[in-house]
Each structure stands twice: as structure tokens, then as C-alpha cells.
Motif scaffolding. Structure first.
Motif, PDB file in Angstrom:
ATOM      1  N   PHE A   1      31.836 -29.646 -23.553  1.00  0.00           N
ATOM      2  CA  PHE A   1      30.921 -30.657 -23.922  1.00  0.00           C
ATOM      3  C   PHE A   1      29.377 -30.464 -23.382  1.00  0.00           C
ATOM      4  N   GLN A   2      29.090 -29.646 -22.544  1.00  0.00           N
ATOM      5  CA  GLN A   2      27.802 -29.198 -22.073  1.00  0.00           C
ATOM      6  C   GLN A   2      26.988 -28.428 -23.165  1.00  0.00           C
ATOM      7  N   LEU A   3      27.657 -27.879 -24.107  1.00  0.00           N
ATOM      8  CA  LEU A   3      26.953 -27.194 -25.114  1.00  0.00           C
ATOM      9  C   LEU A   3      26.378 -27.922 -26.317  1.00  0.00           C
ATOM     10  N   ALA A   4      26.618 -29.291 -26.139  1.00  0.00           N
ATOM     11  CA  ALA A   4      26.288 -30.277 -27.402  1.00  0.00           C
ATOM     12  C   ALA A   4      24.823 -30.300 -27.137  1.00  0.00           C
ATOM     13  N   PRO A   5      24.228 -30.171 -28.193  1.00  0.00           N
ATOM     14  CA  PRO A   5      22.574 -30.205 -28.009  1.00  0.00           C
ATOM     15  C   PRO A   5      22.100 -31.971 -27.867  1.00  0.00           C
ATOM     16  N   ASP A   6      22.964 -32.761 -28.393  1.00  0.00           N
ATOM     17  CA  ASP A   6      22.477 -34.191 -28.031  1.00  0.00           C
ATOM     18  C   ASP A   6      23.838 -34.848 -27.523  1.00  0.00           C
ATOM     19  N   PRO A   7      24.207 -34.941 -26.289  1.00  0.00           N
ATOM     20  CA  PRO A   7      25.555 -35.453 -26.110  1.00  0.00           C
ATOM     21  C   PRO A   7      25.630 -36.790 -26.407  1.00  0.00           C
ATOM     22  N   ALA A   8      24.871 -37.705 -26.324  1.00  0.00           N
ATOM     23  CA  ALA A   8      25.224 -39.139 -26.937  1.00  0.00           C
ATOM     24  C   ALA A   8      25.549 -39.068 -28.476  1.00  0.00           C
ATOM     25  N   ALA A   9      24.921 -38.304 -29.225  1.00  0.00           N
ATOM     26  CA  ALA A   9      25.399 -38.194 -30.574  1.00  0.00           C
ATOM     27  C   ALA A   9      26.801 -37.493 -30.773  1.00  0.00           C
ATOM     28  N   ALA A  10      27.093 -36.647 -29.941  1.00  0.00           N
ATOM     29  CA  ALA A  10      28.353 -35.887 -29.820  1.00  0.00           C
ATOM     30  C   ALA A  10      29.464 -36.917 -29.440  1.00  0.00           C
ATOM     31  N   LEU A  11      29.279 -37.648 -28.601  1.00  0.00           N
ATOM     32  CA  LEU A  11      30.314 -38.655 -28.175  1.00  0.00           C
ATOM     33  C   LEU A  11      30.413 -39.634 -28.998  1.00  0.00           C
ATOM     34  N   ALA A  12      29.550 -40.086 -29.590  1.00  0.00           N
ATOM     35  CA  ALA A  12      29.725 -41.143 -30.732  1.00  0.00           C
ATOM     36  C   ALA A  12      30.361 -40.664 -31.850  1.00  0.00           C
ATOM     37  N   HIS A  13      30.306 -39.309 -32.090  1.00  0.00           N
ATOM     38  CA  HIS A  13      31.158 -38.577 -33.228  1.00  0.00           C
ATOM     39  C   HIS A  13      32.385 -38.439 -32.956  1.00  0.00           C
ATOM     40  N   PHE A  14      32.763 -37.824 -31.599  1.00  0.00           N
ATOM     41  CA  PHE A  14      34.106 -37.895 -30.959  1.00  0.00           C
ATOM     42  C   PHE A  14      34.735 -39.325 -30.951  1.00  0.00           C
ATOM     43  N   HIS A  15      34.153 -40.426 -30.828  1.00  0.00           N
ATOM     44  CA  HIS A  15      34.685 -41.579 -30.949  1.00  0.00           C
ATOM     45  C   HIS A  15      35.235 -42.012 -32.274  1.00  0.00           C
ATOM     46  N   ARG A  16      34.684 -41.476 -33.256  1.00  0.00           N
ATOM     47  CA  ARG A  16      34.993 -41.661 -34.708  1.00  0.00           C
ATOM     48  C   ARG A  16      36.249 -40.844 -35.058  1.00  0.00           C
ATOM     49  N   LEU A  17      36.458 -39.509 -34.394  1.00  0.00           N
ATOM     50  CA  LEU A  17      37.643 -38.822 -34.460  1.00  0.00           C
ATOM     51  C   LEU A  17      39.021 -39.330 -33.953  1.00  0.00           C
ATOM     52  N   LEU A  18      38.615 -40.327 -33.022  1.00  0.00           N
ATOM     53  CA  LEU A  18      39.819 -40.881 -32.450  1.00  0.00           C
ATOM     54  C   LEU A  18      40.588 -42.206 -32.641  1.00  0.00           C
ATOM     55  N   GLU A  19      41.640 -42.379 -32.826  1.00  0.00           N
ATOM     56  CA  GLU A  19      42.511 -43.504 -32.949  1.00  0.00           C
ATOM     57  C   GLU A  19      42.246 -44.571 -31.880  1.00  0.00           C
ATOM     58  N   LYS A  20      42.196 -45.906 -32.358  1.00  0.00           N
ATOM     59  CA  LYS A  20      41.868 -46.677 -31.241  1.00  0.00           C
ATOM     60  C   LYS A  20      42.849 -46.672 -30.030  1.00  0.00           C
ATOM     61  N   ASP A  21      42.034 -46.715 -28.844  1.00  0.00           N
ATOM     62  CA  ASP A  21      42.979 -46.391 -27.748  1.00  0.00           C
ATOM     63  C   ASP A  21      43.147 -44.900 -27.345  1.00  0.00           C
ATOM     64  N   GLY A  22      42.664 -44.164 -28.243  1.00  0.00           N
ATOM     65  CA  GLY A  22      42.838 -42.696 -28.039  1.00  0.00           C
ATOM     66  C   GLY A  22      41.972 -42.162 -27.132  1.00  0.00           C
ATOM     67  N   LEU A  23      42.528 -41.053 -26.484  1.00  0.00           N
ATOM     68  CA  LEU A  23      41.867 -40.461 -25.175  1.00  0.00           C
ATOM     69  C   LEU A  23      41.044 -39.117 -25.335  1.00  0.00           C
ATOM     70  N   LEU A  24      40.017 -39.308 -24.528  1.00  0.00           N
ATOM     71  CA  LEU A  24      39.078 -37.962 -24.645  1.00  0.00           C
ATOM     72  C   LEU A  24      39.230 -37.596 -23.117  1.00  0.00           C
ATOM     73  N   TYR A  25      39.569 -36.188 -23.086  1.00  0.00           N
ATOM     74  CA  TYR A  25      39.571 -35.450 -22.001  1.00  0.00           C
ATOM     75  C   TYR A  25      38.217 -34.606 -21.843  1.00  0.00           C
ATOM     76  N   LEU A  26      37.476 -34.685 -20.917  1.00  0.00           N
ATOM     77  CA  LEU A  26      36.145 -33.525 -21.004  1.00  0.00           C
ATOM     78  C   LEU A  26      36.071 -33.341 -19.379  1.00  0.00           C
ATOM     79  N   SER A  27      35.477 -31.915 -19.118  1.00  0.00           N
ATOM     80  CA  SER A  27      35.274 -31.436 -17.507  1.00  0.00           C
ATOM     81  C   SER A  27      33.670 -30.970 -17.808  1.00  0.00           C
ATOM     82  N   VAL A  28      32.785 -31.327 -16.859  1.00  0.00           N
ATOM     83  CA  VAL A  28      31.543 -30.988 -16.721  1.00  0.00           C
ATOM     84  C   VAL A  28      31.248 -30.458 -15.452  1.00  0.00           C
ATOM     85  N   PHE A  29      30.209 -29.509 -15.322  1.00  0.00           N
ATOM     86  CA  PHE A  29      30.028 -29.146 -14.117  1.00  0.00           C
ATOM     87  C   PHE A  29      28.331 -29.185 -13.854  1.00  0.00           C
TER      88      PHE A  29
END
Length: 253
Positions: free
Chosen positions: A110-138
Motif C-alpha cells: 500500500f505504501q507504494l501508492a502515490p495517492d493513498p486516499a485515492a487508492a483506498l477509495a478505489h479499493f473500496h469500489r472493488l469490495l463487496e459490502k462488508d468485504g475486508l481489506l488487509y494491509l500492512s505498513v511500516f
């Protein structure tokens, strides 16, 4: 210079192999057992996590930007008699025309995304309702605390290869503290049996980092609710400002 091409792709698994079994594999296995359905691993690379998850019976597709990493994944899959569904594309615009039960972004992808907010919004569109997002950051503590020399090359990793050769990667970094961006230059070297450099490859990465509070805020603004978080891959450690690695599972509202 594109990431994960040439020697960077070829030597990727050799460097990771020195770390032993991926610590995130057990976490992803447990997550998917409790939330079955079709998942997508974003940044699947050569299949270091994807293929073991398939062997465990999970339904996981892979998305990867690097064609060379996907070729390595296909080759490893064939050796294991697996036939994964793999997609070549950019995680910030990838549109398969369907939705997933879960999205997996391990290994700080996830940390490679140039625009993290836009990336998360896009990920939300890829998920079913109540779908889960797993991510790790350092958080780059060693760089922030000047334990690693900024603007100077240092050896990051070295490993011996089965054919008698060896490989090394050297790193030079700089920090944009205001915008929380870590820029890393990597020099990959393949050395012959005598220790001479036989091949070399340069690459550059820009990684963004977040405090736990910032990450939670980004998730909430993008329509996610954090349901589980842990520090440094240890369920006993609290997620606070001392955490170097933060792993979050969030649900799409």
C-alpha cells in the motif's frame, strides 16, 4: 527505472528466502478461513504468499504491475501444479469488472501508492459490502532515527545462491519528512564465484508512511471501519506511536 524488473525480480525470492517462512502467511490464512470467498492479493509478485494460500485451499487471484514478476509466479505455479488467475495492472486503476470478498495488501504494498486516499477509495469500489481489506505498513524508524546514513550507499542484504554465485543489494535513501516520503535507490548485484560483479541493476522506490492515527483516518474517510489492528506482527503488542509495523483489517461499510 521501473521496479521489480531485471535483477530485482530475479533475486527477489532469494533475498526473502533468508527470512524464513513469511510471517504474514499464517495471518492471511486465518483471515481467509474466517472470511471465505474470492480474494485478490494486490502486489502478488512472484507468488511468495499467493501460491501457499492457493495450496491451503483459498480462492485468491493475483494482481501485479511487473510482467517479469508475473512470469516468475507462473513458472513457480506450474512446478506446484497450480493454475492461478493472475492480472497484470496498476493497483490504483485496476478494474476487473467484478467485486471481491477481500483485498490483501501485505508486505507494505500500500505504501507504494502515490495517492493513498485515492487508492483506498478505489479499493473500496472493488469490495463487496462488508468485504475486508488487509494491509500492512511500516514506519522507517531506522532512517528517521538516523541509524542508517542518509544520502550514502550501504549494504542492505547479501545472500549465497545455489549455483555458487552470490547476490547483494545496496541502498541509498533520502527522507521527505514533511510529506512522509521515503525514497530508496537500490543497486542489485549478481556476483560470480570469485566475488566479481557479473551484473548490476538500479531501481528507485518512493514509499509513504503514516502514523497509526493517520492510517485510521485515511481508512475512515474512504468508507472503511477498522476491525482489527496489531503492531509488529505481534497480537500482544498495542498499536501506538512506538509501533514500527502496523497491520490492519478493515471492513468496507
Amino acid at each position: 527505472m521501473s521496479a521489480y524488473t531485471s535483477l530485482e525480480a530475479l533475486l527477489h525470492d532469494a533475498f526473502w528466502a533468508d527470512e524464513g517462512e513469511p510471517v504474514e502467511l499464517a495471518m492471511l490464512d486465518e483471515l481467509l478461513r474466517g472470511h471465505p470467498g474470492t480474494s485478490l492479493e494486490i502486489g502478488c509478485g512472484s507468488g511468495r504468499l499467493l501460491l501457499p494460500l492457493l495450496q491451503k485451499g483459498h480462492i485468491v487471484e493475483g494482481l501485479e504491475l511487473s510482467r517479469e514478476m508475473l512470469d516468475l509466479c507462473k513458472k513457480s505455479a506450474e512446478a506446484l501444479a497450480l493454475d492461478p488467475i493472475l492480472h497484470e495492472g496498476d493497483m490504483t486503476v485496476f478494474d476487473p469488472g467484478k467485486k471481491y470478498h477481500s483485498l490483501l495488501l501485505p508486505a507494505f504494498t500500500f505504501q507504494l501508492a502515490p495517492d493513498p486516499a485515492a487508492a483506498l477509495a478505489h479499493f473500496h469500489r472493488l469490495l463487496e459490502k462488508d468485504g475486508l481489506l488487509y494491509l500492512s505498513v511500516f514506519i522507517p524508524m531506522a532512517e528517521l532515527h538516523r541509524e542508517l546514513p542518509e544520502g550514502e550507499w550501504y549494504e542492505d542484504h547479501r545472500t549465497n545462491l545455489p549455483d555458487g554465485r552470490s547476490a547483494a543489494v545496496h541502498t541509498c535513501h533520502k527522507l521527505d519528512r514533511k510529506n512522509r516520503v521515503l525514497i530508496r535507490e537500490h543497486r542489485y548485484e549478481l556476483l560470480d564465484a570469485g566475488g566479481s560483479v557479473a551484473a548490476e541493476h538500479l531501481s528507485t522506490q518512493a514509499l509513504r508512511w503514516f502514523t497509526p492515527r493517520q492510517l485510521r483516518g485515511l481508512l475512515e474517510k474512504s468508507g472503511f471501519e477498522a476491525v482489527h489492528a496489531l503492531a509488529d506482527f505481534d497480537p500482544e503488542l498495542p498499536v501506538d506511536d512506538e509501533a514500527q509495523i502496523v497491520t490492519v483489517v478493515a471492513r468496507a461499510r
